[in-house]
Each structure stands twice: as C-alpha cells, then as structure tokens.
Design an enzyme around this catalytic site. Sequence first.
Site, PDB file in Angstrom:
ATOM      1  CG  ASP A   1      -3.486  -3.933 -10.103  1.00  0.00           C
ATOM      2  OD1 ASP A   1      -3.416  -3.746 -11.328  1.00  0.00           O
ATOM      3  OD2 ASP A   1      -3.650  -2.992  -9.287  1.00  0.00           O
TER       4      ASP A   1
ATOM      5  CE1 TYR B   1      -2.326   1.523  -5.745  1.00  0.00           C
ATOM      6  CE2 TYR B   1      -2.027  -0.788  -6.284  1.00  0.00           C
ATOM      7  CZ  TYR B   1      -2.690   0.408  -6.462  1.00  0.00           C
ATOM      8  OH  TYR B   1      -3.733   0.483  -7.358  1.00  0.00           O
TER       9      TYR B   1
ATOM     10  CE  LYS C   1      -2.750  -0.085 -11.219  1.00  0.00           C
ATOM     11  NZ  LYS C   1      -2.573  -0.644  -9.884  1.00  0.00           N
TER      12      LYS C   1
ATOM     13  CG  HIS D   1      -2.076   4.953 -10.841  1.00  0.00           C
ATOM     14  ND1 HIS D   1      -1.292   4.449  -9.829  1.00  0.00           N
ATOM     15  CD2 HIS D   1      -3.342   4.642 -10.486  1.00  0.00           C
ATOM     16  CE1 HIS D   1      -2.061   3.875  -8.928  1.00  0.00           C
ATOM     17  NE2 HIS D   1      -3.304   3.980  -9.299  1.00  0.00           N
TER      18      HIS D   1
HETATM   19  P1  NDP Z   1     -11.963  -3.999  -3.262  1.00  0.00           P
HETATM   20  O1  NDP Z   1     -13.235  -3.581  -3.894  1.00  0.00           O
HETATM   21  O2  NDP Z   1     -11.171  -5.091  -3.843  1.00  0.00           O
HETATM   22  O3  NDP Z   1     -12.292  -4.295  -1.745  1.00  0.00           O
HETATM   23  C1  NDP Z   1     -11.320  -4.617  -0.817  1.00  0.00           C
HETATM   24  C2  NDP Z   1     -12.010  -4.698   0.536  1.00  0.00           C
HETATM   25  O4  NDP Z   1     -12.942  -5.770   0.558  1.00  0.00           O
HETATM   26  C3  NDP Z   1     -11.019  -4.903   1.659  1.00  0.00           C
HETATM   27  O5  NDP Z   1     -11.491  -4.183   2.766  1.00  0.00           O
HETATM   28  C4  NDP Z   1     -11.117  -6.418   1.916  1.00  0.00           C
HETATM   29  O6  NDP Z   1     -10.831  -6.681   3.266  1.00  0.00           O
HETATM   30  C5  NDP Z   1     -12.572  -6.700   1.607  1.00  0.00           C
HETATM   31  N1  NDP Z   1     -12.816  -8.039   1.078  1.00  0.00           N
HETATM   32  C6  NDP Z   1     -12.130  -8.663   0.073  1.00  0.00           C
HETATM   33  N2  NDP Z   1     -12.665  -9.871  -0.184  1.00  0.00           N
HETATM   34  C7  NDP Z   1     -13.704 -10.027   0.676  1.00  0.00           C
HETATM   35  C8  NDP Z   1     -14.632 -11.069   0.902  1.00  0.00           C
HETATM   36  N3  NDP Z   1     -14.611 -12.180   0.180  1.00  0.00           N
HETATM   37  N4  NDP Z   1     -15.558 -10.898   1.881  1.00  0.00           N
HETATM   38  C9  NDP Z   1     -15.590  -9.757   2.612  1.00  0.00           C
HETATM   39  N5  NDP Z   1     -14.739  -8.735   2.449  1.00  0.00           N
HETATM   40  C10 NDP Z   1     -13.799  -8.851   1.476  1.00  0.00           C
HETATM   41  O7  NDP Z   1     -11.084  -2.647  -3.124  1.00  0.00           O
HETATM   42  P2  NDP Z   1      -9.729  -2.061  -3.651  1.00  0.00           P
HETATM   43  O8  NDP Z   1      -9.959  -0.591  -3.655  1.00  0.00           O
HETATM   44  O9  NDP Z   1      -8.595  -2.574  -2.892  1.00  0.00           O
HETATM   45  O10 NDP Z   1      -9.592  -2.513  -5.179  1.00  0.00           O
HETATM   46  C11 NDP Z   1      -8.931  -3.689  -5.584  1.00  0.00           C
HETATM   47  C12 NDP Z   1      -7.604  -3.379  -6.252  1.00  0.00           C
HETATM   48  O11 NDP Z   1      -7.783  -2.511  -7.367  1.00  0.00           O
HETATM   49  C13 NDP Z   1      -6.595  -2.611  -5.381  1.00  0.00           C
HETATM   50  O12 NDP Z   1      -6.011  -3.403  -4.385  1.00  0.00           O
HETATM   51  C14 NDP Z   1      -5.637  -2.111  -6.435  1.00  0.00           C
HETATM   52  O13 NDP Z   1      -4.765  -3.156  -6.826  1.00  0.00           O
HETATM   53  C15 NDP Z   1      -6.597  -1.739  -7.568  1.00  0.00           C
HETATM   54  N6  NDP Z   1      -6.969  -0.312  -7.538  1.00  0.00           N
HETATM   55  C16 NDP Z   1      -6.591   0.460  -8.616  1.00  0.00           C
HETATM   56  C17 NDP Z   1      -6.894   1.812  -8.653  1.00  0.00           C
HETATM   57  C18 NDP Z   1      -6.478   2.624  -9.828  1.00  0.00           C
HETATM   58  O14 NDP Z   1      -6.599   3.855  -9.772  1.00  0.00           O
HETATM   59  N7  NDP Z   1      -5.997   2.034 -10.896  1.00  0.00           N
HETATM   60  C19 NDP Z   1      -7.613   2.470  -7.548  1.00  0.00           C
HETATM   61  C20 NDP Z   1      -8.008   1.568  -6.488  1.00  0.00           C
HETATM   62  C21 NDP Z   1      -7.691   0.236  -6.505  1.00  0.00           C
HETATM   63  P3  NDP Z   1      -9.524  -7.513   3.785  1.00  0.00           P
HETATM   64  O15 NDP Z   1      -8.341  -7.092   2.995  1.00  0.00           O
HETATM   65  O16 NDP Z   1      -9.455  -7.104   5.229  1.00  0.00           O
HETATM   66  O17 NDP Z   1      -9.888  -8.955   3.593  1.00  0.00           O
END
Ligand code: NDP
Length: 270
Positions: free
Chosen positions: A44, A49, A74, A107
């Site tokens: 995604d 991004y 998006k 988006h």
């Molecule tokens: P998430 O809820 O997926 O959380 C990501 C965070 O959690 C990062 O800091 C990551 O750290 C940490 N993390 C991931 N897995 C673990 C684990 N198993 N244990 C502990 N910590 C963990 O947040 P996002 O906001 O990134 O949402 C996911 C995706 O959704 C985005 O990447 C994007 O693709 C999409 N999105 C879409 C939006 C929209 O408007 N359509 C808006 C926001 C997001 P680390 O990377 O350091 O491991």
Amino acid sequence: MNEVLLSNGVKMPQLGLGVWKSGVGKALNIAMHTAMDCGYRHFDTASFYENEEGVGQAIKESSIDRKDVFVTTKVWNDDQGYEQTLSAFDISLKKLNIEYIDLYLVHWPVSGMYLETWKALEYLYDQGAVKAIGVSNFLKHHLDDLLVHSSIKPMVNQLEHHPYLVQKNLQQFCKKENIQFEAWSPLMQGDIFKIPLLEKLAEQYGKSIAQIVLRWNIQNDIVVIPKSIHADRIRENAAILDFEIKAQDMAAIDALDQNKRMGPDPDVFV
Ligand code: NDP
C-alpha cells in the site's frame, strides 16, 4: 495469505504492507523484500508517500510474477479533479513502473472535487489501466453522495481503523453496499501496545499484541495494512493465520472503541 473477493471479482490479499514513512531507499527496499520473502503479496503506497519508485523497483527485483502482487496507490488531494487525476495516475504508473495498478484510491474526500476525481477513476477502470477503484477516508455521507452520482460503485474504502476507532456502523454500511473495508493505522501508529485488555489477550493466546489486533481485523473480514521497516515485526505481523480469537474476545476488543482518531478527521482535514 487469505484473500477477499472485491465486488468486481478481483482478489485482494487481506494482509498487506503499508509503506507510509518507510522512506525511499535501503530501509524500504529491505522491508519490501522481507515482506515478499515471508508471503506478503500486497503493498500500500500513495503518491503522497513519495516512495512509489522504491515499491515498484523492489517488485521488479523479486522473482514474483506481476499478476501475483497487489499494488495500491492513491491520488493526492492537490491532484484532484478530472484532468489532474488522469495526469497524476500517469505519473504514479511511471514511477511504479509495473504496467497496471491493482487498486487506485481517492486518498481523501476533498470537498467539491471528489466527484470529478471519481469520474477519472471510472475512466481509468473502463480503460483497463487499473483492476479496481476505491476511496479512502470516505465517511457515510461521502459514500451516500458518491453512490448517487457515480456509475461504478467503489470496490474498497480504506479508513483509519483500530481498537480505539472501530466505526462499526460504517463497517456495516460498507458490508451492505459490498464495499470492502480496509484498515489504515491498524496498530494506532505504534500506540496499541499499552492497552491492558490487549496485553491480557496477547498473554492468553500466546501471541503479540500486534498479532491480536491484526487477527481481529482478519476475523472481521477487514483488509489490513500494518507498516513496519523491521524484519522481525514484518514477519510477526504476517503470522496471524494459525489461531482464532473467540467471539467474546472479539466483542471485548470492539468495546475498547473511544471514537478516537490518530489521524485527521475526514470532515475537517479536507
Ligand atoms: P500502523 O498502525 O501500521 O503502525 C506503524 C507503527 O507500528 C510503526 O511505528 C511501526 O514501527 C510499528 N510496528 C509495526 N509492527 C509492529 C510490531 N509487530 N510490534 C511493534 N511495533 C510495530 O501505522 P500507519 O499509520 O503506518 O498505517 C499503516 C499503513 O496504512 C500506512 O503505512 C499506509 O500505507 C496506510 N495509511 C493510509 C492512510 C490513508 O489516508 N489512506 C493514512 C495513514 C496510513 P517500525 O516501522 O519501526 O517497525
């Protein structure tokens, strides 16, 4: 990986890797390859991004057939409108360099613009440039408006969704309309780890908190796209198919709802 069937018959893997804030260089490349190696087939991204090139490049480098990978991107808010969206799509496709896009999303529901943007997505779908089209951050009133003014129903609605923002009514509405509900920020951007009920369930099921929350999504028929750039977490987040959360525990997670957003409110942001 489990797959869901979209309303137009396209199969979408239920778990994907989100790449917002995953960077553009080596970290993103390693995350993409780790994910593909452990079975992820869904990625995604978004023009916003600024890492579509890196996503496309990693897919090209892998030995996986293009048809076995599902890529979402998006159209960003500044690019909305009919002609602007078509141009933005061309740029995204060039950056991804992958012949077609599996799912193209609006988006955010930019007021006064999203209906024209949607017409451009319908055109792209009719042309076969994209296998499925959908929206993101559309609340019920946005969907009501879109459904009245469109000829193709969105196949997906990607929304903020986690234990503090469950949006059960919107989930049910999407289900009734055959619009696949997809969860962004499923791990509350890293904030789910201090919730006592989730700690208790993780211990009870012998799983991590992330696995409990991702599994809760899967059992609710929601597509989920956790983001991580760490190999161990990418693997951990995918290991969610070998257990089942009991009905009363599913309901207890639903009951954590506080209608609390980590990201912007779609009615205020655009
Ligand atoms: P998430 O809820 O997926 O959380 C990501 C965070 O959690 C990062 O800091 C990551 O750290 C940490 N993390 C991931 N897995 C673990 C684990 N198993 N244990 C502990 N910590 C963990 O947040 P996002 O906001 O990134 O949402 C996911 C995706 O959704 C985005 O990447 C994007 O693709 C999409 N999105 C879409 C939006 C929209 O408007 N359509 C808006 C926001 C997001 P680390 O990377 O350091 O491991």
